[in-house]
Every structure is written in structure tokens, then in C-alpha cells.
Design a protein around this motif. Structure first.
Motif, mmCIF file in Angstrom:
data_model
loop_
_atom_site.group_PDB
_atom_site.id
_atom_site.type_symbol
_atom_site.label_atom_id
_atom_site.label_comp_id
_atom_site.label_asym_id
_atom_site.label_seq_id
_atom_site.Cartn_x
_atom_site.Cartn_y
_atom_site.Cartn_z
ATOM 1 N N LEU B 148 0.823 -1.213 0.000
ATOM 2 C CA LEU B 148 0.000 0.000 0.000
ATOM 3 C C LEU B 148 0.857 1.262 0.000
ATOM 4 O O LEU B 148 0.601 2.206 -0.739
ATOM 5 C CB LEU B 148 -0.905 -0.010 1.240
ATOM 6 N N THR B 152 3.042 0.106 -4.365
ATOM 7 C CA THR B 152 2.007 0.647 -5.239
ATOM 8 C C THR B 152 2.381 2.027 -5.794
ATOM 9 O O THR B 152 2.426 2.201 -7.009
ATOM 10 C CB THR B 152 0.656 0.699 -4.512
ATOM 11 N N THR B 184 -5.894 1.240 -5.262
ATOM 12 C CA THR B 184 -6.061 -0.159 -4.866
ATOM 13 C C THR B 184 -7.034 -0.785 -5.857
ATOM 14 O O THR B 184 -8.076 -0.212 -6.129
ATOM 15 C CB THR B 184 -6.646 -0.285 -3.444
ATOM 16 N N ALA B 189 -3.651 -5.944 -6.150
ATOM 17 C CA ALA B 189 -3.746 -7.054 -5.200
ATOM 18 C C ALA B 189 -3.141 -8.312 -5.809
ATOM 19 O O ALA B 189 -2.399 -9.046 -5.155
ATOM 20 C CB ALA B 189 -5.200 -7.297 -4.818
ATOM 21 N N LEU B 264 -5.401 -4.107 -0.344
ATOM 22 C CA LEU B 264 -4.960 -3.688 -1.670
ATOM 23 C C LEU B 264 -6.004 -3.827 -2.776
ATOM 24 O O LEU B 264 -5.825 -3.303 -3.869
ATOM 25 C CB LEU B 264 -3.717 -4.501 -2.073
#
Lengths: 384, 335
Positions: B148, B152, B184, B189, B264
Motif C-alpha cells: 500500500l 504501489t 487499490t 492485489a 490492496l
């Protein structure tokens, strides 16, 4: 030689088994006691005995009651609860040990009703259904006492949005994706002095069930005609919004998505120094979310005898999106020592805890409400 | 110290216990029997009690509607069911993020395995293998936070936006890469999941590849095959069933992964075709909302758990069938 080794192996296995069984028995105890009437008091009693045996060490505690308390509930006031507990057990009453588990408002209500904890905490009052169940179970009424307040703020990152002003309808439209761009006429009308960017809005919400969401949606449900998602600790947000896990998840979402706006707990926003939007209250005043504005909001709310109220329709200088945290305790059924400690701790928190609360970004009870709150705390265990 | 007794393989009388030690065998048998049974018992109890809790929700919502509609509105009642519980959005999120994870992790794992087993200098091999296995020791919540807050914004978001910008306008497949790209989403993910399942796939793939008979490899080299040809035509072909099995294990882990995915995947109770859609997975939704859930919603979440169990069982069964069939085909080819 071999037989000896083998005998040892068997003995070890047998003792391991015995330990395992013993462990099971211990672990089973509290759950077995859960069904009983006075679990909490039992736990408090044991700890009390332990404490009194080695009491000689710290006579500094004075005449405050010794013992142990277990509480569980909302995550939203956890920082201030922890600070209170730390100061109380560290400086004020060193014979006490208090344990608060932030398992969420729903969990707090459940654990309280299951009588596994001495006090519960939540951002919502018990429902009528819960109250009936509680009375039936314990034979007396639960007491609901407000102890601390917090606001929910609208946070942004883009410097072009500094000083942004919103009203309930605009917030509802943004979070329901009816307003999807920052230069939407409705927003321009609210912000004549700002040069709103030509950008998509990405609304960021909490993805986990939370009291923050509950306060936010309750406000929108009451103050905006445009809001259709209802209220609750989780609602079904429309497609095109983004969810974040916890305050951290939301703030990451605000920082990483261009044109994002999200709602977070005021205490968290103060700690991170986030850029926040002004919100127009019921009297048409645009109010910046400060702790003073939260306290001002509380002053405008009529607080009833039973403390079952919502902070809605805030006017004057008050910031309109605010919520209450209640603690729950019983009128009967505590062991005397536990009840004394419970009363002592919460009276202390209400009387002396204001500075700690303010420091952490929470608004304490107004002085005019405190006598009522203290009277309610005194009602703990008043029925035999 | 007579040499004769030393050389005897063992003294039969040593094996026979005397006295109370004779109970060792039956006691040991009982303990191990209890241990074996307890696994089944725990599993049985778990399935029994969760299904029992979930049953009212399935009856109230309808089994088909629970698995195929995506309207999820948590109710707040204690004794009755008042909400709407359609779990399709979560099922889709679980499947798509796991699919993305396996599509990234599988080729990567094969490459890593081949490198460690065949290409890397001998003295680095243990270190490398150990490092990959160490990835499995990182707690899931750490992957979530790192994903996160670092991975990312630094890597995945720019890559996602680049992909979406280039492929989003292509007809037909453009739907899959459509923007906007939030911070997200399924893709992000899936990527972090890929890193999380990489160690287990790599470990098994390496093990399987190491089983390739040395004489077959030598024979291939002897016939003038290059390194790449040996890897592709001898090692990979022989290890194929094992690799499929390994990826199915990885897929199983991806399906059930909870906290990292919850952080995520997007946290939205919706679903969308685009891999950049912010959605939610089954395990992620349970973890996110059970704390504040009312009693009726807790039952609905348990129903989601039962659904996840069913899906995992189906995937595992498919994997068994796949491994068995491929094993047969590859076995024939190898002959």
C-alpha cells in the motif's frame, strides 16, 4: 539402556498429554463461565486477591480501589482510552489494571451483552432490541454514558483544493458519484473564491466496518435529501469510489489518487496534519473542523437524561459531522470491588481526562453535562 | 569390546521391551490415532458449525441468488435477517485477483527455479534458494502495508496507468484495461499476491526439476542440445505435472489470502470487468467487516466463508484432475 530411554519417552509423552489436557481445561474455563451471571466479577475478584497479597509495595495508591477491569469495543476512541488507562494505572491508581480491547463497536456491544467484559464501548447506543435482551439476561438495565466525542473531517491533498467548502448535499452527491468532477457547477457555486481544477473526483471511503463511517453516513442521512445509501458502519458504496482499510488505507487513497477526497477521524487528521474542507452547518455557516468547532457543536445539542442522542442539525459555530462514544455498564451484578474500580476509573476519566482527550484530538464532555454523566456512573451496581 | 557383537546389526533382545514399557506400543498407537482423528474431527466440526450458521442465510437469500447477485446490504438485526446478501462481487474479486497472481507468479517461479537449479553459480544456489523461501516467512500484513505505502505508488500504480493508457482504448480487450486506475484494485492485489505465492511454487518446482534423471540430461547434451533445449525439452517437459500441482497449491493460497488483499484490492462491495477496478475478495470482505457486524451479518459473513470453502474445494479437485490427466499425457510423451 533402551528400555530406559523408551520409558522416558513414554513418560514425556504422557506428561505432555497431561499438560495438553490441563491447558484445555484452563482455556475452557472462561468460556464456561461466560454463560454464568458473574463472569466479569469473578475475573475482577481473582485479580483483586492477587493484588492485595503484594500490596505492601505501593502504598501510594491511597484509598482508590484495587483490581482489574476488562473492557472492549470501538476502535475510534482507542487512543484516548489507552492514554487514560496508562495515566490512571500509572500515576493515579497503581493497584489497578485495566485492559481495553478495540474490537469494534459491534464487537463491543456483543461482548458487553454476553457479559464477558466489565464495560463495553460503542459509537451507537444499544438498540431497543438489545436493551430488552440485556434486561432479560441480567435482570437490570444497562447504563449508557457518553465519555468522549470526535468529528469526521473531509480530507484532500491537492493544494488547489485548500479552503474547499462543501455542504451536506454536495458531499452526498460526491460520494454517490452524481458529482464526478471538481469543476462541477454545484461545487463552483459553493466555492466562488477557489479556482477549482478540471479533474475527476475520486471519493475514498473506509472499506472496513467502522464508527467513522457510521458517524459520516448518519450525518448525510439526516442532513441531505440527496443521500440514498442509508446509515451504518458499512454501506454499499457505488462503483467508481475507492475503499481504504482503516484510517491509514483512506489516507493512502487520498494521497495516491489524483483528485481524491476522503473522510477520516478528526484525531487522525490532526495527527497527520491533513488538509481539510470546511462544511456548511444547519445555520448556513461554513465551519472549519477544529476541536473548538466540535465542542461548539456539542453545545448546540440537547442531551437527554438517558444520554440516547445523536449530534445532528448542528448550527452556530459548530462543525456538523460529529459523533459520540458511549461506554456501557450494568446497574447490578458486579462484585463490589469491580464496581468500585469501574466507578472510580470512569469518574476520574470524566473529571480529569479532558486535557489528555484534547491533546489527542477528541472533544471531552461539556462541563454542563458532566454532573449528569457522573451521576450515571454512580448508578453502576446501584441495584442489588 | 568384542568385535563380533559390534558387527551384529542389532541384538533382538534390545527391541523387546520388558515390564511396564510393554505398554509403550499401545499407548503410542492410541496417541497417534487420537492425533490423526482430531484433524478430521476439527475439520468436520468446522464444516458442520459454519454450514449450520450459514444455512439460514442461504435459505433467506436463496443459494443461487447468494452466489450470483452482487447486491450486499448488511442488516443490523439480532434475531432475523433483514439485509440483502449477494456475494458475487466478492467471489469475482477472489477469482480474478488469484488468476492475476497465478499468471504472474507461474512464469516467474519457473524462471527462478531454472536459474537456481541450472544456471546460477553453484555457490550462490543455496543463498538464492534460501532467500526465495524467506519470502514465505514475511507476514501477510507486512506485504499489505508495504504494497500500500511503497510498492504501489513507486511501481504498480505507474505501471497500471501506463497499461491502462495504452491498452484501454483497444477494441474488445480494452474493456479489461479500462481506467480510471485507483490506488487499490484487482491488478495491484494480484501483483502482491504473486510475490506471496512465489516461494511455494518455486520450492516445489525446484524439487520436481531436481528429480529429472541425470542420464536423460546427459543424453540430451550428448546429442548436441544447448542449455536452453535441455531445460525446455527435458527438464520442463518431465516436470510439467509437478509444476501444475505446485501452481494449484499457490492458487489455493491466493484464494484464501486475507489481510494483504483486503488492504490492496479496493474495498468496494462491487465488481467490474476492468482489472483496474476497485473490488473486494471473499476473505477480504470477511476480515474487513466482521468486527462491526451485527449478529445477522456475522451469519452472512460465515456464509461467505462457506462459499470460499466450496470454491477452494472445487479448485483443488480441478487441480487433481488436471495433474492426473497431464501426468498421463506427459508420461506417455516421456516414454
Amino acid at each position: 539402556m533402551r528400555t530406559f530411554t523408551r520409558r522416558i519417552a513414554v513418560l514425556t509423552a504422557a506428561s505432555l498429554l497431561a499438560v495438553a489436557c490441563g491447558g484445555d481445561g484452563d482455556a475452557g474455563d472462561p468460556t464456561a463461565a461466560d454463560t454464568g451471571d458473574d463472569t466479569a466479577t469473578g475475573a475482577g475478584d481473582d485479580a483483586g486477591d492477587d493484588e492485595t497479597t503484594d500490596d505492601g509495595d505501593d502504598a501510594a495508591a491511597g484509598d482508590r480501589p484495587a483490581g482489574q477491569l476488562d473492557g472492549a469495543g470501538a476502535t475510534f476512541p482507542t487512543p484516548v482510552f489507552e492514554e487514560w488507562i496508562f495515566t490512571y494505572t500509572g500515576d493515579v491508581n497503581t493497584d489497578a489494571s485495566i485492559n481495553y480491547q478495540s474490537i469494534g463497536s459491534g464487537g463491543g456491544i456483543e461482548q458487553f451483552l454476553a457479559e464477558t467484559v466489565d464495560f463495553g464501548s460503542s459509537e451507537r447506543v444499544l438498540s431497543e432490541e438489545d436493551l430488552e435482551l440485556a434486561e432479560e439476561q441480567r435482570g437490570c438495565a444497562p447504563i449508557e454514558i457518553p465519555v468522549v466525542f470526535g468529528a469526521v473531517v473531509m480530507a484532500t491533498v491537492d493544494p488547489a483544493l485548500d479552503g474547499l467548502t462543501l455542504d451536506a448535499n454536495a458531499i452526498a452527491d460526491i460520494f454517490e458519484r452524481r458529482i464526478t468532477r471538481w469543476d462541477d457547477p454545484a461545487l463552483v457555486e459553493l466555492n466562488p473564491d477557489l479556482d477549482l481544477p478540471d479533474m475527476d473526483i475520486i471519493p475514498v471511503h473506509r472499506s472496513d466496518g467502522s464508527g467513522t463511517t457510521s458517524v459520516f453516513t448518519k450525518y448525510l442521512d439526516a442532513d441531505s435529501d440527496n443521500w440514498t445509501l442509508g446509515e451504518g458502519t458499512e454501506v454499499q458504496w457505488p462503483a467508481g469510489t475507492v475503499g481504504g482499510q482503516g484510517n491509514e488505507g483512506v489516507s493512502a487513497g487520498i494521497e495516491q489518487n489524483e483528485g481524491a477526497i476522503g473522510y477520516v477521524n478528526q484525531a487522525y487528521a490532526i495527527e497527520l496534519d491533513l488538509q481539510t474542507a470546511l462544511v456548511i452547518n444547519a445555520d448556513g455557516n461554513a465551519v472549519e473542523p477544529t476541536l473548538e468547532a466540535t465542542s461548539a457543536a456539542l453545545a448546540t445539542v440537547e442531551i437527554p437524561e438517558d444520554f440516547r442522542f445523536d449530534i445532528l442539525g448542528v448550527g452556530g459555530d459548530g462543525y456538523p459531522i460529529a459523533g459520540t462514544n458511549w461506554i456501557f455498564a450494568w446497574e447490578c451484578g458486579y462484585e463490589a470491588g469491580t464496581a468500585d474500580l469501574l466507578k472510580d476509573f470512569w469518574s476520574w476519566a470524566v473529571e480529569e481526562g479532558d486535557d489528555l482527550a484534547l491533546e489527542l484530538g477528541y472533544a471531552p464532555l461539556d462541563d454542563s453535562v458532566k454532573p449528569d454523566a457522573l451521576a450515571a456512573i454512580e448508578r453502576i451496581n446501584s441495584q442489588e | 569390546m568384542s568385535l563380533g557383537t559390534e558387527q551384529r546389526p542389532f541384538d533382538p533382545t534390545d527391541l523387546r521391551a520388558t515390564g511396564s514399557a510393554r505398554w509403550a506400543d499401545p499407548l503410542f498407537r492410541t496417541i497417534s490415532f487420537a492425533a490423526g482423528i482430531s484433524v478430521l474431527l476439527v475439520l468436520g466440526l468446522m464444516i458442520g458449525s459454519t454450514t449450520l450458521d450459514a444455512l439460514p442465510v442461504f435459505q433467506y437469500q436463496g443459494l443461487v441468488s447468494f452466489f450470483t447477485t452482487s447486491e450486499w446490504n448488511a442488516g443490523s438485526s439480532r434475531n432475523e435477517l433483514t439485509g440483502t446478501y449477494g456475494a458475487f462481487a466478492f467471489i469475482y474479486g477472489t477469482l480474478i485477483s488469484s488468476l492475476i497472481a497465478i499468471m504472474i507468479a507461474l512464469p516467474l517461479s519457473i524462471a527462478v527455479s531454472l536459474y537456481i537449479n541450472r544456471i546460477a553459480p553453484k555457490r550462490f544456489r543455496t543463498t538464492l534458494a534460501y532467500t526465495v523461501e524467506l519470502l514465505a516467512a514475511v507476514p501477510s500484513v507486512v506485504y499489505g502495508l508495504w504494497g500500500l505505502l511503497s510498492f504501489t505508488p513507486a511501481v504498480l500504480l505507474p505501471v497500471s496507468r501506463f497499461l491502462s493508457g495504452y491498452l484501454g482504448d483497444v477494441p474488445v480487450i480494452g474493456r479489461i484495461f479500462e481506467g480510471p486506475v485507483p490506488n487499490t484494485n484487482y491488478f495491484i492485489a494480484g501483483n502482491v499476491l504473486a510475490i506471496m505465492i512465489l516461494p511455494i511454487i518455486t520450492a516445489i518446482a525446484r524439487e520436481v526439476m531436481a528429480q529429472t534423471p541425470a542420464d536423460q540430461i546427459d543424453a540430451a547434451y550428448g546429442m548436441g542440445a544447448t542449455d536452453w533445449e535441455v531445460m525446455r525439452k527435458v527438464i520442463l517437459r518431465r516436470s510439467f505435472p509437478g509444476i501444475v500441482g505446485a501452481s494449484m497449491l499457490g492458487l489455493g493460497r491466493a484464494l484464501g489470502e486475507t489481510i494483504a488483499v483486503a488492504m490492496l484490492i479496493g474495498g468496494q462491495q462491487r465488481w467490474g470487468i476492468s482489472i483496474f477496478f476497485a473490488g473486494q475478495s471473499m476473505a477480504g470482505h470477511i476480515a474487513s467487516t466482521f468486527q462491526d457486524a451485527a449478529p445477522e451479518t456475522v451469519n452472512a459473513l460465515i456464509a461467505v466463508g462457506v462459499g470460499l470453502f466450496v470454491i477452494t474445494v472445487i479448485v483443488n479437485m480441478l487441480a487433481r484432475v488436471l495433474v492426473w490427466r497431464i501426468g498421463r499425457v506427459a508420461g506417455d510423451a516421456a516414454l
